[in-house]
Motif scaffolding. Structure first.
Motif, PDB file in Angstrom:
ATOM      1  N   ASN A  68      30.342  41.822  23.030  1.00  0.00           N
ATOM      2  CA  ASN A  68      31.546  40.890  22.301  1.00  0.00           C
ATOM      3  C   ASN A  68      31.509  40.912  20.700  1.00  0.00           C
ATOM      4  O   ASN A  68      32.460  40.874  20.209  1.00  0.00           O
ATOM      5  N   LEU A  69      30.415  41.115  20.231  1.00  0.00           N
ATOM      6  CA  LEU A  69      30.178  40.884  18.770  1.00  0.00           C
ATOM      7  C   LEU A  69      30.472  42.173  18.012  1.00  0.00           C
ATOM      8  O   LEU A  69      30.819  42.275  16.833  1.00  0.00           O
ATOM      9  N   VAL A  70      30.672  43.227  18.771  1.00  0.00           N
ATOM     10  CA  VAL A  70      30.721  44.698  18.285  1.00  0.00           C
ATOM     11  C   VAL A  70      32.226  44.909  18.879  1.00  0.00           C
ATOM     12  O   VAL A  70      32.340  45.160  20.144  1.00  0.00           O
ATOM     13  N   SER A  71      33.323  45.072  18.230  1.00  0.00           N
ATOM     14  CA  SER A  71      34.598  45.321  18.745  1.00  0.00           C
ATOM     15  C   SER A  71      35.353  46.667  18.923  1.00  0.00           C
ATOM     16  O   SER A  71      36.032  46.911  19.382  1.00  0.00           O
ATOM     17  N   TYR A  72      34.095  47.757  18.920  1.00  0.00           N
ATOM     18  CA  TYR A  72      34.659  48.870  18.905  1.00  0.00           C
ATOM     19  C   TYR A  72      33.719  49.714  20.061  1.00  0.00           C
ATOM     20  O   TYR A  72      32.673  49.374  20.389  1.00  0.00           O
ATOM     21  N   SER A  73      34.104  51.129  20.505  1.00  0.00           N
ATOM     22  CA  SER A  73      33.101  51.605  21.341  1.00  0.00           C
ATOM     23  C   SER A  73      32.041  52.577  20.701  1.00  0.00           C
ATOM     24  O   SER A  73      32.149  52.476  19.251  1.00  0.00           O
ATOM     25  N   TYR A  74      31.354  53.221  21.532  1.00  0.00           N
ATOM     26  CA  TYR A  74      30.310  54.099  21.040  1.00  0.00           C
ATOM     27  C   TYR A  74      30.856  55.096  20.016  1.00  0.00           C
ATOM     28  O   TYR A  74      30.119  55.371  18.902  1.00  0.00           O
ATOM     29  N   SER A  75      31.674  55.800  20.534  1.00  0.00           N
ATOM     30  CA  SER A  75      32.359  56.830  19.703  1.00  0.00           C
ATOM     31  C   SER A  75      32.744  56.628  18.226  1.00  0.00           C
ATOM     32  O   SER A  75      32.473  57.374  17.351  1.00  0.00           O
ATOM     33  N   ARG A  76      33.544  55.467  18.095  1.00  0.00           N
ATOM     34  CA  ARG A  76      33.761  54.823  16.900  1.00  0.00           C
ATOM     35  C   ARG A  76      32.789  54.661  15.904  1.00  0.00           C
ATOM     36  O   ARG A  76      32.760  54.788  14.805  1.00  0.00           O
ATOM     37  N   PHE A  77      31.542  53.897  16.706  1.00  0.00           N
ATOM     38  CA  PHE A  77      30.427  53.607  16.051  1.00  0.00           C
ATOM     39  C   PHE A  77      29.649  54.715  15.540  1.00  0.00           C
ATOM     40  O   PHE A  77      29.515  54.785  14.301  1.00  0.00           O
ATOM     41  N   ILE A  78      29.579  55.826  16.308  1.00  0.00           N
ATOM     42  CA  ILE A  78      28.929  57.068  15.682  1.00  0.00           C
ATOM     43  C   ILE A  78      29.800  57.769  14.515  1.00  0.00           C
ATOM     44  O   ILE A  78      29.164  58.249  13.641  1.00  0.00           O
ATOM     45  N   HIS A  79      31.080  57.792  14.800  1.00  0.00           N
ATOM     46  CA  HIS A  79      32.101  58.169  13.843  1.00  0.00           C
ATOM     47  C   HIS A  79      32.019  57.429  12.252  1.00  0.00           C
ATOM     48  O   HIS A  79      31.759  58.138  11.539  1.00  0.00           O
ATOM     49  N   ASN A  80      31.875  56.130  12.569  1.00  0.00           N
ATOM     50  CA  ASN A  80      31.795  55.246  11.345  1.00  0.00           C
ATOM     51  C   ASN A  80      30.433  55.630  10.655  1.00  0.00           C
ATOM     52  O   ASN A  80      30.327  55.656   9.281  1.00  0.00           O
ATOM     53  N   LEU A  81      29.258  55.770  11.306  1.00  0.00           N
ATOM     54  CA  LEU A  81      28.055  56.041  11.039  1.00  0.00           C
ATOM     55  C   LEU A  81      28.012  57.458  10.095  1.00  0.00           C
ATOM     56  O   LEU A  81      27.607  57.433   8.961  1.00  0.00           O
ATOM     57  N   HIS A  82      28.657  58.379  10.653  1.00  0.00           N
ATOM     58  CA  HIS A  82      28.873  59.745   9.937  1.00  0.00           C
ATOM     59  C   HIS A  82      29.588  59.828   8.684  1.00  0.00           C
ATOM     60  O   HIS A  82      29.551  60.344   7.811  1.00  0.00           O
ATOM     61  N   LYS A  83      30.715  59.051   8.668  1.00  0.00           N
ATOM     62  CA  LYS A  83      31.779  58.870   7.756  1.00  0.00           C
ATOM     63  C   LYS A  83      31.157  58.321   6.600  1.00  0.00           C
ATOM     64  O   LYS A  83      31.267  58.469   5.321  1.00  0.00           O
ATOM     65  N   ARG A  84      30.179  57.130   6.800  1.00  0.00           N
ATOM     66  CA  ARG A  84      29.353  56.562   5.964  1.00  0.00           C
ATOM     67  C   ARG A  84      28.002  57.278   5.362  1.00  0.00           C
ATOM     68  O   ARG A  84      27.345  56.855   4.441  1.00  0.00           O
ATOM     69  N   GLN A  85      27.895  58.237   5.902  1.00  0.00           N
ATOM     70  CA  GLN A  85      26.615  59.155   5.633  1.00  0.00           C
ATOM     71  C   GLN A  85      25.458  58.299   6.028  1.00  0.00           C
ATOM     72  O   GLN A  85      24.389  58.493   5.102  1.00  0.00           O
ATOM     73  N   LEU A  86      25.197  57.509   7.282  1.00  0.00           N
ATOM     74  CA  LEU A  86      24.000  56.912   7.249  1.00  0.00           C
ATOM     75  C   LEU A  86      23.239  57.972   8.365  1.00  0.00           C
ATOM     76  O   LEU A  86      23.754  58.137   9.483  1.00  0.00           O
ATOM     77  N   LEU A  87      21.866  58.055   7.972  1.00  0.00           N
ATOM     78  CA  LEU A  87      21.116  59.233   8.729  1.00  0.00           C
ATOM     79  C   LEU A  87      20.338  58.483   9.773  1.00  0.00           C
ATOM     80  O   LEU A  87      19.120  58.212   9.655  1.00  0.00           O
ATOM     81  N   LEU A  88      21.071  57.819  10.895  1.00  0.00           N
ATOM     82  CA  LEU A  88      20.274  57.072  12.063  1.00  0.00           C
ATOM     83  C   LEU A  88      20.600  58.046  13.144  1.00  0.00           C
ATOM     84  O   LEU A  88      21.614  58.166  13.572  1.00  0.00           O
ATOM     85  N   ASN A  89      19.594  58.563  13.679  1.00  0.00           N
ATOM     86  CA  ASN A  89      19.735  59.307  15.211  1.00  0.00           C
ATOM     87  C   ASN A  89      19.780  58.632  16.128  1.00  0.00           C
ATOM     88  O   ASN A  89      19.555  57.260  15.977  1.00  0.00           O
ATOM     89  N   ARG A  90      20.163  59.073  17.329  1.00  0.00           N
ATOM     90  CA  ARG A  90      20.674  58.292  18.685  1.00  0.00           C
ATOM     91  C   ARG A  90      19.368  57.582  19.107  1.00  0.00           C
ATOM     92  O   ARG A  90      19.379  56.586  19.486  1.00  0.00           O
ATOM     93  N   LYS A  91      18.205  58.290  18.781  1.00  0.00           N
ATOM     94  CA  LYS A  91      16.932  57.642  19.446  1.00  0.00           C
ATOM     95  C   LYS A  91      16.760  56.435  18.765  1.00  0.00           C
ATOM     96  O   LYS A  91      16.195  55.215  19.290  1.00  0.00           O
ATOM     97  N   ILE A  92      16.678  56.404  17.625  1.00  0.00           N
ATOM     98  CA  ILE A  92      16.351  55.207  16.680  1.00  0.00           C
ATOM     99  C   ILE A  92      17.526  54.209  16.822  1.00  0.00           C
ATOM    100  O   ILE A  92      17.145  53.111  16.963  1.00  0.00           O
ATOM    101  N   LEU A  93      18.574  54.486  16.905  1.00  0.00           N
ATOM    102  CA  LEU A  93      19.742  53.518  17.545  1.00  0.00           C
ATOM    103  C   LEU A  93      19.582  52.750  18.617  1.00  0.00           C
ATOM    104  O   LEU A  93      19.563  51.636  18.820  1.00  0.00           O
ATOM    105  N   ALA A  94      19.156  53.726  19.697  1.00  0.00           N
ATOM    106  CA  ALA A  94      18.799  53.056  20.853  1.00  0.00           C
ATOM    107  C   ALA A  94      17.622  52.114  20.837  1.00  0.00           C
ATOM    108  O   ALA A  94      17.695  51.083  21.502  1.00  0.00           O
ATOM    109  N   GLN A  95      16.737  52.486  20.192  1.00  0.00           N
ATOM    110  CA  GLN A  95      15.482  51.414  19.945  1.00  0.00           C
ATOM    111  C   GLN A  95      15.868  50.316  18.965  1.00  0.00           C
ATOM    112  O   GLN A  95      15.282  49.209  19.558  1.00  0.00           O
TER     113      GLN A  95
END
Length: 119
Positions: A72-99
């Motif tokens: 409920n606290l995050v209002s969008y899906s995984y694909s939008r989340f990853i898209h926004n991360l790449h757009k902001r040039q945040l270098l966090l890979n999926r392993k770190i994000l999952a942890q």
């Protein structure tokens, strides 16, 4: 004609195969021909499954991140989340994000809120 004693090359080869297959069950560890076949099969399986393991872990990380981002606290899906991360040039890979998603959900919420606010 006198009897010829063979060299040690073949014996060394068979010994190596037997050592490799020593933990196999039944004839696969005792008979040279089946042990050789099982050795080839084991090496093929290990080579194939190294790639499959990478694939499976990536799927697991994506599933974990998706489960937290669809809360409920995050209002969008995984694909939008990853898209926004790449757009902001945040270098966090999926392993770190999952942890982060597993250990500290609030941190992931803060990251998602920051990247969604900046436009």
């Amino acid at each position: 004609m006198t009897r010829v004693r063979r060299g040690y090359t073949a014996r060394r080869r068979r010994t190596k195969i037997r050592l490799f297959a020593s933990t196999f069950r039944g004839a696969h560890s005792r008979l040279t021909r089946t042990a050789t076949q099982q050795k080839i099969r084991a090496l093929v399986s290990s080579h194939r499954d190294r790639d499959r393991q990478k694939r499976d872990f990536r799927r697991l990380w994506i599933t974990r991140i998706n489960a937290v981002t669809r809360d409920n606290l995050v209002s969008y899906s995984y694909s939008r989340f990853i898209h926004n991360l790449h757009k902001r040039q945040l270098l966090l890979n999926r392993k770190i994000l999952a942890q982060i998603a597993i250990s500290n959900k609030n941190c992931l919420y803060m990251i998602s809120n920051k990247i969604s606010q900046i436009k």
